[in-house]
Design a protein around this motif. Structure first.
Motif, PDB file in Angstrom:
ATOM      1  N   VAL A  35       0.837  -1.201   0.000  1.00  0.00           N
ATOM      2  CA  VAL A  35       0.000   0.000   0.000  1.00  0.00           C
ATOM      3  C   VAL A  35       0.873   1.252   0.000  1.00  0.00           C
ATOM      4  O   VAL A  35       0.539   2.245  -0.654  1.00  0.00           O
ATOM      5  CB  VAL A  35      -1.016  -0.008   1.157  1.00  0.00           C
ATOM      6  N   TYR A  36       2.019   1.227   0.680  1.00  0.00           N
ATOM      7  CA  TYR A  36       2.960   2.349   0.587  1.00  0.00           C
ATOM      8  C   TYR A  36       3.296   2.618  -0.883  1.00  0.00           C
ATOM      9  O   TYR A  36       3.343   3.766  -1.316  1.00  0.00           O
ATOM     10  CB  TYR A  36       4.264   2.046   1.324  1.00  0.00           C
ATOM     11  N   GLN A  37       3.541   1.555  -1.641  1.00  0.00           N
ATOM     12  CA  GLN A  37       3.841   1.711  -3.069  1.00  0.00           C
ATOM     13  C   GLN A  37       2.644   2.275  -3.816  1.00  0.00           C
ATOM     14  O   GLN A  37       2.799   3.138  -4.677  1.00  0.00           O
ATOM     15  CB  GLN A  37       4.273   0.379  -3.668  1.00  0.00           C
ATOM     16  N   PHE A  38       1.446   1.793  -3.494  1.00  0.00           N
ATOM     17  CA  PHE A  38       0.235   2.283  -4.169  1.00  0.00           C
ATOM     18  C   PHE A  38       0.066   3.785  -3.970  1.00  0.00           C
ATOM     19  O   PHE A  38      -0.230   4.503  -4.922  1.00  0.00           O
ATOM     20  CB  PHE A  38      -1.017   1.593  -3.623  1.00  0.00           C
ATOM     21  N   ILE A  39       0.224   4.249  -2.718  1.00  0.00           N
ATOM     22  CA  ILE A  39      -0.051   5.659  -2.426  1.00  0.00           C
ATOM     23  C   ILE A  39       1.170   6.553  -2.618  1.00  0.00           C
ATOM     24  O   ILE A  39       1.067   7.769  -2.566  1.00  0.00           O
ATOM     25  CB  ILE A  39      -0.649   5.848  -1.020  1.00  0.00           C
ATOM     26  N   GLY A  40       2.330   5.940  -2.822  1.00  0.00           N
ATOM     27  CA  GLY A  40       3.535   6.697  -3.125  1.00  0.00           C
ATOM     28  C   GLY A  40       4.243   7.295  -1.933  1.00  0.00           C
ATOM     29  O   GLY A  40       5.071   8.198  -2.093  1.00  0.00           O
ATOM     30  N   GLU A  41       3.939   6.814  -0.726  1.00  0.00           N
ATOM     31  CA  GLU A  41       4.638   7.299   0.463  1.00  0.00           C
ATOM     32  C   GLU A  41       4.443   6.334   1.622  1.00  0.00           C
ATOM     33  O   GLU A  41       3.492   5.564   1.651  1.00  0.00           O
ATOM     34  CB  GLU A  41       4.170   8.700   0.862  1.00  0.00           C
ATOM     35  N   SER A  42       5.374   6.387   2.565  1.00  0.00           N
ATOM     36  CA  SER A  42       5.323   5.530   3.757  1.00  0.00           C
ATOM     37  C   SER A  42       4.648   6.286   4.889  1.00  0.00           C
ATOM     38  O   SER A  42       5.280   6.685   5.859  1.00  0.00           O
ATOM     39  CB  SER A  42       6.735   5.113   4.172  1.00  0.00           C
ATOM     40  N   ASN A  43       3.347   6.481   4.749  1.00  0.00           N
ATOM     41  CA  ASN A  43       2.581   7.248   5.725  1.00  0.00           C
ATOM     42  C   ASN A  43       1.505   6.324   6.297  1.00  0.00           C
ATOM     43  O   ASN A  43       0.557   5.970   5.601  1.00  0.00           O
ATOM     44  CB  ASN A  43       1.962   8.464   5.036  1.00  0.00           C
ATOM     45  N   LEU A 103      -4.970  10.386  -6.300  1.00  0.00           N
ATOM     46  CA  LEU A 103      -3.598  10.552  -5.812  1.00  0.00           C
ATOM     47  C   LEU A 103      -2.633  10.995  -6.904  1.00  0.00           C
ATOM     48  O   LEU A 103      -1.492  11.337  -6.625  1.00  0.00           O
ATOM     49  CB  LEU A 103      -3.093   9.246  -5.175  1.00  0.00           C
ATOM     50  N   ASP A 104      -3.080  10.950  -8.156  1.00  0.00           N
ATOM     51  CA  ASP A 104      -2.265  11.340  -9.307  1.00  0.00           C
ATOM     52  C   ASP A 104      -0.929  10.588  -9.340  1.00  0.00           C
ATOM     53  O   ASP A 104       0.136  11.171  -9.508  1.00  0.00           O
ATOM     54  CB  ASP A 104      -2.031  12.854  -9.301  1.00  0.00           C
ATOM     55  N   LYS A 105      -1.024   9.263  -9.126  1.00  0.00           N
ATOM     56  CA  LYS A 105       0.163   8.403  -9.113  1.00  0.00           C
ATOM     57  C   LYS A 105       0.071   7.400 -10.254  1.00  0.00           C
ATOM     58  O   LYS A 105      -1.008   7.010 -10.682  1.00  0.00           O
ATOM     59  CB  LYS A 105       0.259   7.618  -7.794  1.00  0.00           C
ATOM     60  N   SER A 106       1.213   6.948 -10.705  1.00  0.00           N
ATOM     61  CA  SER A 106       1.273   5.854 -11.673  1.00  0.00           C
ATOM     62  C   SER A 106       0.914   4.564 -10.940  1.00  0.00           C
ATOM     63  O   SER A 106       1.297   4.376  -9.784  1.00  0.00           O
ATOM     64  CB  SER A 106       2.687   5.752 -12.243  1.00  0.00           C
ATOM     65  N   PHE A 107       0.160   3.697 -11.605  1.00  0.00           N
ATOM     66  CA  PHE A 107      -0.299   2.475 -10.939  1.00  0.00           C
ATOM     67  C   PHE A 107      -0.336   1.346 -11.956  1.00  0.00           C
ATOM     68  O   PHE A 107      -1.206   1.307 -12.811  1.00  0.00           O
ATOM     69  CB  PHE A 107      -1.683   2.704 -10.336  1.00  0.00           C
ATOM     70  N   GLN A 108       0.632   0.449 -11.867  1.00  0.00           N
ATOM     71  CA  GLN A 108       0.700  -0.678 -12.782  1.00  0.00           C
ATOM     72  C   GLN A 108       1.142  -1.936 -12.051  1.00  0.00           C
ATOM     73  O   GLN A 108       2.192  -2.507 -12.353  1.00  0.00           O
ATOM     74  CB  GLN A 108       1.651  -0.363 -13.938  1.00  0.00           C
ATOM     75  N   PRO A 109       0.341  -2.396 -11.077  1.00  0.00           N
ATOM     76  CA  PRO A 109       0.729  -3.606 -10.341  1.00  0.00           C
ATOM     77  C   PRO A 109       0.624  -4.839 -11.223  1.00  0.00           C
ATOM     78  O   PRO A 109      -0.124  -4.855 -12.213  1.00  0.00           O
ATOM     79  CB  PRO A 109      -0.276  -3.666  -9.197  1.00  0.00           C
ATOM     80  N   GLU A 110       1.397  -5.845 -10.865  1.00  0.00           N
ATOM     81  CA  GLU A 110       1.330  -7.124 -11.587  1.00  0.00           C
ATOM     82  C   GLU A 110      -0.025  -7.767 -11.373  1.00  0.00           C
ATOM     83  O   GLU A 110      -0.660  -7.567 -10.347  1.00  0.00           O
ATOM     84  CB  GLU A 110       2.392  -8.090 -11.051  1.00  0.00           C
ATOM     85  N   ASP A 111      -0.439  -8.579 -12.347  1.00  0.00           N
ATOM     86  CA  ASP A 111      -1.630  -9.395 -12.151  1.00  0.00           C
ATOM     87  C   ASP A 111      -1.248 -10.526 -11.212  1.00  0.00           C
ATOM     88  O   ASP A 111      -0.343 -11.309 -11.505  1.00  0.00           O
ATOM     89  CB  ASP A 111      -2.138  -9.958 -13.478  1.00  0.00           C
ATOM     90  N   GLU A 112      -1.938 -10.604 -10.084  1.00  0.00           N
ATOM     91  CA  GLU A 112      -1.611 -11.605  -9.070  1.00  0.00           C
ATOM     92  C   GLU A 112      -2.426 -12.879  -9.213  1.00  0.00           C
ATOM     93  O   GLU A 112      -2.210 -13.837  -8.471  1.00  0.00           O
ATOM     94  CB  GLU A 112      -1.788 -11.004  -7.678  1.00  0.00           C
ATOM     95  N   THR A 113      -3.349 -12.893 -10.159  1.00  0.00           N
ATOM     96  CA  THR A 113      -4.185 -14.062 -10.387  1.00  0.00           C
ATOM     97  C   THR A 113      -4.725 -14.013 -11.810  1.00  0.00           C
ATOM     98  O   THR A 113      -4.580 -12.999 -12.494  1.00  0.00           O
ATOM     99  CB  THR A 113      -5.332 -14.134  -9.351  1.00  0.00           C
ATOM    100  N   VAL A 114      -5.329 -15.106 -12.235  1.00  0.00           N
ATOM    101  CA  VAL A 114      -5.898 -15.202 -13.586  1.00  0.00           C
ATOM    102  C   VAL A 114      -7.205 -15.979 -13.522  1.00  0.00           C
ATOM    103  O   VAL A 114      -7.527 -16.602 -12.508  1.00  0.00           O
ATOM    104  CB  VAL A 114      -4.924 -15.920 -14.561  1.00  0.00           C
TER     105      VAL A 114
END
Length: 121
Positions: A35-43, A103-114
């Motif tokens: 989630v830190y990665q998703f939101i772009g900060e360790s808050n 949040l105006d962040k880039s968001f490209q997580p891997e597909d974790e399932t199919v």
């Protein structure tokens, strides 16, 4: 206080919306760094708000609708999220929209399932 597992039976049940604060806390034990990665900060405050927002909402991959909880002595002590892997993109869309728009962040997580899998967190 640690529950006495020897004298208690765990009850597993479908999560309810009012369980969201506890579920969010438990899910963050496993995925706070993600989630830190998703939101772009360790808050931690923003991380907690993010998770609570989606656990308490419907139709997303972290929703209480996709959760089951384990209770000991009426206290929630475990949570599991599961959904049909074929629904990943549909369920991830609200998270994607929030991260990229709000949040105006880039968001490209891997597909974790199919499709053909049941995803379990």
């Amino acid at each position: 206080m640690q529950p006495n597992c020897e004298s208690s039976n765990m009850k597993i049940r479908k999560a309810k919306k009012e369980d969201a604060p506890v579920i969010a806390h438990l899910l963050l034990l496993a995925m706070r760094d993600i989630v830190y990665q998703f939101i772009g900060e360790s808050n931690d405050e923003k991380t907690n708000q993010f998770m609570l927002r989606f656990v308490s909402s419907e139709s997303n991959q972290y929703s209480y609708e996709n959760c089951w909880v384990g209770e000991l002595d009426e206290d929630i002590v475990a949570a599991v999220t599961l959904y049909d892997g074929a629904r990943l993109h549909e369920l991830r869309k609200p998270i994607f929209d929030f991260v990229t728009t709000e949040l105006d962040k880039s968001f490209q997580p891997e597909d974790e399932t199919v499709a053909g899998e049941i995803y379990i967190d």
